[in-house]
Design an enzyme around this catalytic site. Structure first.
Site, PDB file in Angstrom:
ATOM      1  N   CYS A 145       0.856  -1.191  -0.123  1.00 46.15           N
ATOM      2  CA  CYS A 145       0.012   0.113  -0.081  1.00 46.15           C
ATOM      3  C   CYS A 145       0.792   1.100   0.035  1.00 46.15           C
ATOM      4  O   CYS A 145       0.830   2.081  -0.808  1.00 46.15           O
ATOM      5  CB  CYS A 145      -0.937   0.050   1.260  1.00 46.15           C
ATOM      6  SG  CYS A 145      -1.868   1.548   1.341  1.00 46.15           S
ATOM      7  N   CYS A 148      -1.664   1.838  -2.942  1.00 44.79           N
ATOM      8  CA  CYS A 148      -2.837   2.839  -2.482  1.00 44.79           C
ATOM      9  C   CYS A 148      -2.108   4.203  -2.648  1.00 44.79           C
ATOM     10  O   CYS A 148      -2.706   5.071  -3.281  1.00 44.79           O
ATOM     11  CB  CYS A 148      -3.618   2.625  -1.360  1.00 44.79           C
ATOM     12  SG  CYS A 148      -3.495   0.743  -0.649  1.00 44.79           S
ATOM     13  N   LYS A 208      -0.547   5.316  -6.206  1.00 49.40           N
ATOM     14  CA  LYS A 208      -1.657   5.315  -7.055  1.00 49.40           C
ATOM     15  C   LYS A 208      -2.603   6.332  -6.703  1.00 49.40           C
ATOM     16  O   LYS A 208      -2.679   7.145  -7.729  1.00 49.40           O
ATOM     17  CB  LYS A 208      -2.336   3.830  -6.915  1.00 49.40           C
ATOM     18  CG  LYS A 208      -3.522   3.909  -7.845  1.00 49.40           C
ATOM     19  CD  LYS A 208      -4.787   4.149  -7.081  1.00 49.40           C
ATOM     20  CE  LYS A 208      -5.025   3.618  -5.723  1.00 49.40           C
ATOM     21  NZ  LYS A 208      -5.740   2.111  -5.901  1.00 49.40           N
ATOM     22  N   TYR A 241      -8.706  -3.958 -11.107  1.00 51.34           N
ATOM     23  CA  TYR A 241      -8.756  -2.737 -10.759  1.00 51.34           C
ATOM     24  C   TYR A 241      -7.483  -1.853 -10.932  1.00 51.34           C
ATOM     25  O   TYR A 241      -7.317  -0.662 -11.226  1.00 51.34           O
ATOM     26  CB  TYR A 241      -9.272  -2.238  -9.274  1.00 51.34           C
ATOM     27  CG  TYR A 241      -8.838  -2.895  -8.192  1.00 51.34           C
ATOM     28  CD1 TYR A 241      -7.686  -2.087  -7.510  1.00 51.34           C
ATOM     29  CD2 TYR A 241      -8.640  -4.097  -7.721  1.00 51.34           C
ATOM     30  CE1 TYR A 241      -6.933  -2.448  -6.586  1.00 51.34           C
ATOM     31  CE2 TYR A 241      -7.908  -4.444  -6.821  1.00 51.34           C
ATOM     32  CZ  TYR A 241      -6.977  -3.639  -6.022  1.00 51.34           C
ATOM     33  OH  TYR A 241      -6.040  -4.134  -5.132  1.00 51.34           O
ATOM     34  N   GLU A 252      -7.145   1.292 -12.851  1.00 52.16           N
ATOM     35  CA  GLU A 252      -6.403   2.467 -12.368  1.00 52.16           C
ATOM     36  C   GLU A 252      -5.366   3.049 -13.069  1.00 52.16           C
ATOM     37  O   GLU A 252      -4.964   4.268 -13.340  1.00 52.16           O
ATOM     38  CB  GLU A 252      -6.388   2.189 -10.783  1.00 52.16           C
ATOM     39  CG  GLU A 252      -7.573   2.062  -9.996  1.00 52.16           C
ATOM     40  CD  GLU A 252      -7.335   1.787  -8.712  1.00 52.16           C
ATOM     41  OE1 GLU A 252      -8.209   1.819  -7.761  1.00 52.16           O
ATOM     42  OE2 GLU A 252      -6.387   1.194  -8.474  1.00 52.16           O
ATOM     43  N   HIS A 264     -26.972  19.943   0.146  1.00 55.77           N
ATOM     44  CA  HIS A 264     -27.014  20.428  -1.055  1.00 55.77           C
ATOM     45  C   HIS A 264     -26.168  21.935  -1.357  1.00 55.77           C
ATOM     46  O   HIS A 264     -26.120  22.404  -0.329  1.00 55.77           O
ATOM     47  CB  HIS A 264     -28.709  21.069  -1.395  1.00 55.77           C
ATOM     48  CG  HIS A 264     -28.898  21.383  -2.449  1.00 55.77           C
ATOM     49  ND1 HIS A 264     -28.910  20.479  -3.698  1.00 55.77           N
ATOM     50  CD2 HIS A 264     -29.439  22.804  -3.125  1.00 55.77           C
ATOM     51  CE1 HIS A 264     -29.267  21.067  -4.746  1.00 55.77           C
ATOM     52  NE2 HIS A 264     -29.550  22.483  -4.318  1.00 55.77           N
ATOM     53  N   GLU A 276     -25.654  13.886  -1.928  1.00 54.71           N
ATOM     54  CA  GLU A 276     -27.153  13.945  -1.845  1.00 54.71           C
ATOM     55  C   GLU A 276     -28.128  13.039  -2.549  1.00 54.71           C
ATOM     56  O   GLU A 276     -29.158  12.717  -2.272  1.00 54.71           O
ATOM     57  CB  GLU A 276     -27.668  15.254  -1.608  1.00 54.71           C
ATOM     58  CG  GLU A 276     -27.890  15.950  -3.082  1.00 54.71           C
ATOM     59  CD  GLU A 276     -28.385  17.341  -3.065  1.00 54.71           C
ATOM     60  OE1 GLU A 276     -29.451  17.471  -2.320  1.00 54.71           O
ATOM     61  OE2 GLU A 276     -28.074  18.077  -3.859  1.00 54.71           O
TER      62      GLU A 276
END
Length: 516
Positions: A80, A85, A88, A222, A226, A491, A496
């Site tokens: 990672c 992670c 990346k 992925y 990615e 909002h 939302e």
């Protein structure tokens, strides 16, 4: 295995006694003895080690990174931190900033054209940050009095590990409990001619000093999407070669939207194709030959870089697990574990990517490591819960999800028992620059019977990870569709839109959001 049936919470047993009844101490055996020995200095292993040390145990961590076939090497922290992670997400962010610069002129900013990206400058900044994390982990271990060994470890017996330093010196380390947290490494398709000689993997892409140029990414994971996504976003020519479907372990409607968005924004896709060989041409470029499985027609293309993203393999091969009696899956070579993370040997545990049936996700390894340390220290009996673990795929349009895919929900509960509420929406920030929002999509998968328990949430759009994290708490707590609908939205945000989902797939109505 009998140990799989036990229900007791393991705690530290007394040290083993020799034939004379004396406790084995360091000066008796010539070995260094610990309460807990962690093999692997990635996120899970470090979390387990630090937690146990904080609870008063004598702990050691053994970590060694075998250089990649390209010679790439890195420091403490695991996949990672070094090749996953962290770099990346930073390169993904670099690509997003490129898009924001294009948007900026629509909002009144005068941005000099053409916009250019400097790979070398980005790579140096990312790599320097990663190195600072390596140092930080070393300092944290030292602060918590965890002994760190930069050794390559292998089992001698059930309680003893032999560590070999870079110089070849051997050190024996023994412990009452051992945690294996060695993670995994990218798989090379060695059956393909030239794959190993000329290709790179995610172990290398983040440590390149120079731009990879025109890149062929082979794989549908992925990792593949990615990497291809941020390369395209940085202005590079990226092509993805996929044998079958993308993101196989994810909701397939969402996976199609992810790749459709990428394709419409410059990433090329070769679908239903497999590479046959890679050759280096006289001008230094790589020529790849592949076959289209549908037509059986062969084709070739030239690239500067070939990146293999065809899966990962657990780092178990050099551990000599058989000497400790630790069993692995014959199919995956991952270590078989029970609900308490215990292997076939009761005092040896495995956490993270190296363990069979566990999500290959950093946060799950960290939590599993901490909970294991607390159980071993008698502080808790809590087990790691692997249900409803949220995650995000950091493709150019991010995809966040938690819970079941639509396919999984239907397979588990039956089509008549599942209701899916969905919407196509347009982020407000996409309006002024007139960005394409045709793939911005949300769906909530529920049980059809009231109160309509939420089984899964899937969100495709900006900042998907930030959105999904909050809703993951609700789903973990057993949220119903009615409760989601009674939640007031903030909002104007993309998040939302989740609490405004009113149209079901079953209704057949147009799910496109109009107005505020």
């Amino acid at each position: 295995m009998a140990h799989l049936l036990r229900s007791r919470v393991p705690t530290w047993p007394p040290p083993p006694r020799g034939p004379s009844g004396h406790t084995h101490q360091e000066h008796d055996t010539g070995q260094q003895c610990y309460d807990l020995l962690v093999i692997g200095g990635g996120s899970g292993g470090l979390a387990c080690a630090k937690e146990a040390a904080q609870l008063g145990k004598k702990v050691a961590v053994v970590d060694y990174v075998e250089p990649s076939p390209r010679g790439t090497r890195w420091g403490l922290g695991g996949t990672c931190v070094n090749v996953g992670c962290i770099p990346k997400k930073l390169m993904h962010q670099a690509a997003l900033l490129g898009g924001s610069l294009h948007d900026a002129s629509h909002f009144g900013w005068e941005v000099a054209q053409p916009i250019r990206h400097d790979w070398r400058k980005m790579a140096e900044a990312v790599q320097n940050y990663v190195k600072s994390l390596n140092w930080g982990h070393r300092v944290q271990l030292q602060d918590r009095k965890v002994k760190y060994f930069n050794f390559k470890a292998s089992f001698v017996n059930k309680h003893t590990v032999c560590g070999v330093s870079k110089g070849g010196k051997e050190t024996l380390l023994s412990a009452e409990h051992i945690v294996i947290a060695t993670g995994g490494r990218p798989r090379y398709p060695t059956h393909i001619e030239g794959a190993l000689e000329y290709g790179i993997t995610s172990d290398d892409i983040f440590w390149l000093k120079e731009s990879p140029g025109r890149t062929l990414v082979v794989g549908a994971s992925y990792v593949a999407l990615e990497c291809a996504g941020f390369l395209t976003g940085l202005g590079l020519d990226a092509t993805v070669m996929m044998r079958s479907v993308p993101l196989r372990a994810f909701d397939q409607q969402m996976a199609s939207l992810v790749t459709n968005h990428m394709a419409s924004h410059g990433t090329r896709f070769l679908r239903g194709c497999i590479p046959l060989k890679v050759e280096r041409l006289s001008d230094g470029q790589l020529q790849v030959t592949w076959v289209d499985l549908a037509s059986d027609r062969k084709d070739t293309g030239t690239f500067d870089t070939v990146l293999w993203a065809v899966g990962r393999v657990p780092e178990t091969g050099s551990l000599n697990l058989e000497k400790a009696g630790v069993r692995t899956s014959p199919d995956t070579q991952k270590i078989l574990v029970d609900a308490q993370e215990a292997t076939s040997v009761p005092h040896i545990y495995a956490i993270g990517d190296v363990a069979e049936g566990r999500p290959e996700l950093t946060p799950t390894a960290i939590m599993a490591g901490r909970l294991l340390a607390r159980r071993l220290c008698g502080q808790s009996s809590d087990l790691m819960d692997y249900d409803n673990v949220p995650t995000t795929v950091f493709t150019p349009l991010e995809y966040g999800c938690v819970g079941l895919s639509e396919e999984e929900a239907v397979a588990r509960h039956g089509e008549d028992s599942v209701e899916v509420y969905h919407a196509y929406y347009k982020p407000l920030e996409f309006t002024v620059p007139e960005r394409d929002a045709s793939q911005c999509y949300i769906k909530v998968v529920c049980l059809r019977e009231p109160p309509r328990l939420v089984l899964g949430l899937h969100f495709l759009g900006p900042n998907a990870g930030e959105v999904t994290q909050g809703f993951a708490l609700g789903i973990k707590c057993g949220a119903s569709y009615e409760q989601v609908m009674r939640t007031v939205g903030i909002h104007p945000t993309c998040a939302e839109e989740v609490v405004k989902l009113r149209i079901s797939k079953r209704s057949g109505l147009d799910p496109t959001v109009t107005g505020c």
